[in-house]
Design an enzyme around this catalytic site. Sequence first.
Site, PDB file in Angstrom:
ATOM      1  N   ASP A  44      41.559  50.222  72.895  1.00 24.91           N
ATOM      2  CA  ASP A  44      42.701  49.352  72.629  1.00 24.91           C
ATOM      3  C   ASP A  44      43.000  48.457  73.830  1.00 24.91           C
ATOM      4  O   ASP A  44      43.346  47.292  73.679  1.00 24.91           O
ATOM      5  CB  ASP A  44      43.934  50.182  72.301  1.00 24.91           C
ATOM      6  N   LEU A  94      43.097  69.946  70.756  1.00 24.51           N
ATOM      7  CA  LEU A  94      42.911  70.961  71.787  1.00 24.51           C
ATOM      8  C   LEU A  94      43.250  70.403  73.155  1.00 24.51           C
ATOM      9  O   LEU A  94      42.983  69.242  73.440  1.00 24.51           O
ATOM     10  CB  LEU A  94      41.442  71.395  71.817  1.00 24.51           C
ATOM     11  N   GLU A 127      32.324  78.469  71.646  1.00 21.84           N
ATOM     12  CA  GLU A 127      31.487  77.735  70.682  1.00 21.84           C
ATOM     13  C   GLU A 127      31.236  76.328  71.194  1.00 21.84           C
ATOM     14  O   GLU A 127      32.046  75.798  71.944  1.00 21.84           O
ATOM     15  CB  GLU A 127      32.238  77.565  69.337  1.00 21.84           C
ATOM     16  N   LYS A 129      31.411  72.380  71.229  1.00 22.50           N
ATOM     17  CA  LYS A 129      32.364  71.399  70.688  1.00 22.50           C
ATOM     18  C   LYS A 129      31.564  70.177  70.260  1.00 22.50           C
ATOM     19  O   LYS A 129      31.031  69.461  71.102  1.00 22.50           O
ATOM     20  CB  LYS A 129      33.409  71.035  71.740  1.00 22.50           C
ATOM     21  N   ASP A 131      30.809  66.530  68.760  1.00 17.64           N
ATOM     22  CA  ASP A 131      31.502  65.244  68.784  1.00 17.64           C
ATOM     23  C   ASP A 131      31.384  64.578  67.412  1.00 17.64           C
ATOM     24  O   ASP A 131      30.482  63.801  67.158  1.00 17.64           O
ATOM     25  CB  ASP A 131      30.858  64.367  69.865  1.00 17.64           C
ATOM     26  N   GLU A 186      33.657  70.464  61.345  1.00 17.78           N
ATOM     27  CA  GLU A 186      33.354  69.146  61.874  1.00 17.78           C
ATOM     28  C   GLU A 186      32.258  68.467  61.057  1.00 17.78           C
ATOM     29  O   GLU A 186      31.221  69.076  60.789  1.00 17.78           O
ATOM     30  CB  GLU A 186      32.874  69.315  63.334  1.00 17.78           C
ATOM     31  N   TYR A 238      34.179  75.992  61.402  1.00 16.58           N
ATOM     32  CA  TYR A 238      34.569  76.758  62.593  1.00 16.58           C
ATOM     33  C   TYR A 238      35.951  77.387  62.536  1.00 16.58           C
ATOM     34  O   TYR A 238      36.369  78.030  63.481  1.00 16.58           O
ATOM     35  CB  TYR A 238      34.407  75.942  63.878  1.00 16.58           C
ATOM     36  N   LYS A 326      35.327  70.572  78.874  1.00 20.86           N
ATOM     37  CA  LYS A 326      34.478  69.391  78.755  1.00 20.86           C
ATOM     38  C   LYS A 326      33.257  69.492  79.668  1.00 20.86           C
ATOM     39  O   LYS A 326      33.285  70.204  80.671  1.00 20.86           O
ATOM     40  CB  LYS A 326      35.292  68.133  79.108  1.00 20.86           C
ATOM     41  N   CYS A 420      55.338  40.558  89.907  1.00 18.26           N
ATOM     42  CA  CYS A 420      54.798  40.868  88.586  1.00 18.26           C
ATOM     43  C   CYS A 420      53.983  39.689  88.063  1.00 18.26           C
ATOM     44  O   CYS A 420      54.493  38.565  88.018  1.00 18.26           O
ATOM     45  CB  CYS A 420      55.959  41.168  87.643  1.00 18.26           C
ATOM     46  N   CYS A 423      56.049  38.105  84.803  1.00 18.06           N
ATOM     47  CA  CYS A 423      57.329  37.388  84.838  1.00 18.06           C
ATOM     48  C   CYS A 423      57.686  36.940  86.244  1.00 18.06           C
ATOM     49  O   CYS A 423      58.728  36.327  86.451  1.00 18.06           O
ATOM     50  CB  CYS A 423      58.443  38.261  84.278  1.00 18.06           C
ATOM     51  N   CYS A 438      57.635  46.397  88.266  1.00  5.27           N
ATOM     52  CA  CYS A 438      58.316  45.118  88.099  1.00  5.27           C
ATOM     53  C   CYS A 438      59.799  45.391  87.896  1.00  5.27           C
ATOM     54  O   CYS A 438      60.180  46.312  87.191  1.00  5.27           O
ATOM     55  CB  CYS A 438      57.735  44.422  86.871  1.00  5.27           C
ATOM     56  N   CYS A 444      61.094  40.767  81.209  1.00  2.99           N
ATOM     57  CA  CYS A 444      59.642  40.746  81.433  1.00  2.99           C
ATOM     58  C   CYS A 444      58.936  40.981  80.100  1.00  2.99           C
ATOM     59  O   CYS A 444      59.104  42.030  79.486  1.00  2.99           O
ATOM     60  CB  CYS A 444      59.261  41.823  82.432  1.00  2.99           C
TER      61      CYS A 444
HETATM   62  S1  IVH Z   1      38.968  74.292  66.788  1.00  3.58           S
HETATM   63  C1  IVH Z   1      43.736  73.907  66.882  1.00  3.58           C
HETATM   64  N1  IVH Z   1      36.414  74.270  67.278  1.00  3.58           N
HETATM   65  O1  IVH Z   1      37.806  69.016  68.504  1.00  3.58           O
HETATM   66  C2  IVH Z   1      42.453  73.170  67.090  1.00  3.58           C
HETATM   67  N2  IVH Z   1      37.518  72.168  67.150  1.00  3.58           N
HETATM   68  O2  IVH Z   1      39.984  68.369  70.286  1.00  3.58           O
HETATM   69  C3  IVH Z   1      41.400  73.631  66.153  1.00  3.58           C
HETATM   70  N3  IVH Z   1      36.059  70.235  67.455  1.00  3.58           N
HETATM   71  O3  IVH Z   1      40.093  68.101  66.009  1.00  3.58           O
HETATM   72  C4  IVH Z   1      40.110  73.014  66.432  1.00  3.58           C
HETATM   73  N4  IVH Z   1      34.187  71.370  67.727  1.00  3.58           N
HETATM   74  O4  IVH Z   1      37.590  67.857  65.511  1.00  3.58           O
HETATM   75  C5  IVH Z   1      37.508  73.522  67.098  1.00  3.58           C
HETATM   76  N5  IVH Z   1      34.165  74.456  67.697  1.00  3.58           N
HETATM   77  C6  IVH Z   1      35.227  73.686  67.505  1.00  3.58           C
HETATM   78  C7  IVH Z   1      35.179  72.269  67.548  1.00  3.58           C
HETATM   79  C8  IVH Z   1      36.365  71.549  67.369  1.00  3.58           C
HETATM   80  C9  IVH Z   1      34.732  70.162  67.670  1.00  3.58           C
HETATM   81  C10 IVH Z   1      36.968  69.072  67.382  1.00  3.58           C
HETATM   82  C11 IVH Z   1      37.879  69.051  66.188  1.00  3.58           C
HETATM   83  C12 IVH Z   1      39.269  68.974  66.735  1.00  3.58           C
HETATM   84  C13 IVH Z   1      39.023  68.465  68.116  1.00  3.58           C
HETATM   85  C14 IVH Z   1      40.135  68.913  69.037  1.00  3.58           C
END
Ligand code: IVH
Length: 692
Positions: A44, A94, A127, A129, A131, A186, A238, A326, A420, A423, A438, A444
């Site tokens: 954005d 999360l 587990e 995560k 994307d 997912e 999941y 992450k 600023c 303005c 500012c 502004c």
């Molecule tokens: S549990 C209360 N498990 O991450 C949250 N989420 O940042 C329940 N995601 O919206 C989510 N892998 O789209 C969970 N093993 C995993 C995941 C996972 C990917 C995504 C999911 C969620 C987002 C949260």
Amino acid sequence: MSKKKSSVPEITPLEAKAELARLADAISHHDTLYHQNDAPEISDAEYDALRKSYKVLAESFPHLVPANNPEKKVGAAPLSGFAKVKHRVPMLSLGNAFDTQDVTDFTDRIRRFLNMNEDQPVDCMAEPKIDGLSASLFYENGVFVQGATRGDGEIGEDITQNLSTLATIPKKLTGNAPAIIEIRGEVYMERGNFIEMNARQEQSGKPIFANPRNAAAGSLRQLDSSITATRPLKFFGYALGYSEARIADTQMGVRTQLHQWGFVLNEPSALCHSAEDMIAYHAKIEGMRSTLPFDLDGVVYKINDLDLQERLGFVSRSPRWAIAHKFSAEEAETTLNDIIIQVGRTGALTPVAELEPVNVGGVMVSRATLHNEDEIIRKDIRKGDRVIIRRAGDVIPQIVSVKTEARKADSVPYIFPTHCPECNSEAVRNEGEAVRRCTGGLICSAQAIERLIHFVSRDAFDIEGLGERSLRSFWDENLIKSPVDIFTLEKRGADLEKREGWGAKSVQKLFDAINAKRIIPLERFIYALGIRQVGESTAKLLARTYRSWAALNAQMIEAADHETRGYRDFTALDGIGEAMANDLIRFFSEMHNQEMIAALLNEISISDWQQNESAATALTGKTIVFTGTLQAMGRNEAKAKAEKLGAYVAGSVSSKTDYVVVGADAGSKGEKARALGVTILSEQEWLDLANS
Ligand code: IVH
């Protein structure tokens, strides 16, 4: 100051014409990606920068604006072809851990909350995560009946037809299942499939996608499900959403059951017993990242025991019982072309680096945040430098370091502006603060428009059809310059029908949407005001405590005098620090804020705080103070419990306190309570009251 601004007069009309056409095309391209394809390729902030560049240039060369002038166009309405679905259980997000310290903080937090000993294991399922995009699947008597997107977490879109085309979503569950059950997981695209699909798209002259996640999003939100059917989408299960009956006691048990019903699970997973286990798992998965067929942005740890999950509960939009860890970010080297200054809603001047576009882990990056003045000095960042940038998940790219050895001889240190750029008011830096702000306030334009965008945003007034883009064009056309203008738009007889792309119907729709928000809950109103440091949870706290706008306003005005009881009671609230108290008091003491609100109250009304819990409890509306060490639960769990039952938790005892819960080794608070005649509860008495 921005190079764009100062360089405008130096540009020739021919160059300006070409640049205006280029910017108009780019804006229109990104509008389509955003509104129609559901696959934005830029942030954005980058989009806003394009519009701003266009605006500056168009002001200097008004006779050269192209036919597809983006300032004449209201953003294309989002596709509204999907029915809305209200989630029975909200779909949350999360919290993030970025390093090992964050992971130990997570387990420490849980131990504290649950009053666990240091030698007790913290059992978590770990587990990958993925994307992709989360989806919710409803099964009735074992048959897939409805599927939805996450949407805003409360309301998603019905994409049943599209999800039905995925082979990895069972149409019928294998074996027994509760009569009604919701599975969450997912939707994603494997990397190999993504590359093949992009090649096919390119061959047939269709748009290509920036990364697998965008490709999955674009494919899933097709109005024609036969298009979705041709896209290589897959699903991992999941979690459970709503369930009529309990099917397992642990997350591991849930996974086993999901597998037996016919879902593919996100593997490799592992049961961990400590932060060390989790960190080792994270390292292992990160090491095998490139060998897995799908993109990961990290791993997720979830407390295994579902009873404990329930006790831990949620903080705003994320669970206390889970966290995403992450992966370390990907880096790249590029040239810093310019430093521009953005002015935010609160007047903060934020420096932003304009970069030579570079590919970082699959995403083109052309901007990075520079945080503030000190950061630029600390890293000695200068225009023209070669820099190393880093992208961490969905976080804005950052500059890691400067290659000073590659610097040209004529390079000069960057000097931060003292005025600023919007303005020209003086920009000042308060003692102890990193940010320069500012002083232009409402005069502004940067602050006023940002304040308006916040005012109508989802958690504030939430006016449908009045998003950032339309608000910006109303602003540019001088139709909306203040919050009051939104509510007087209709009676001012604003001739909206004449605007391009608008008709009687869309105008009426907008007025209806505005009129629907003429009564607003107190907590939303407080949040909408955009007072510094006052987010949703503080707004709620204030609403819960003072109940009505009149009472809050009176208290804030009284509190302006620090010698008053009003000030003492206010600052005794748990969650209101001194700095925040001062920002709030300053806001209410400001004459033009009071005038703005008075004008607004001619148009709208603010409804008093409504207790959420349907049944009042013994603690509803009571003010409670905890002191000393509690045995059965940690202080935070006790606090969360009291709040859930409708009580306010205060940090110190006053005559307004109803109960003081005295744990072991309580200090002066117990004595003070006795002196004031406040009811004192032992821990057992508190538990009896809370569980009654
Ligand atoms: S549990 C209360 N498990 O991450 C949250 N989420 O940042 C329940 N995601 O919206 C989510 N892998 O789209 C969970 N093993 C995993 C995941 C996972 C990917 C995504 C999911 C969620 C987002 C949260």
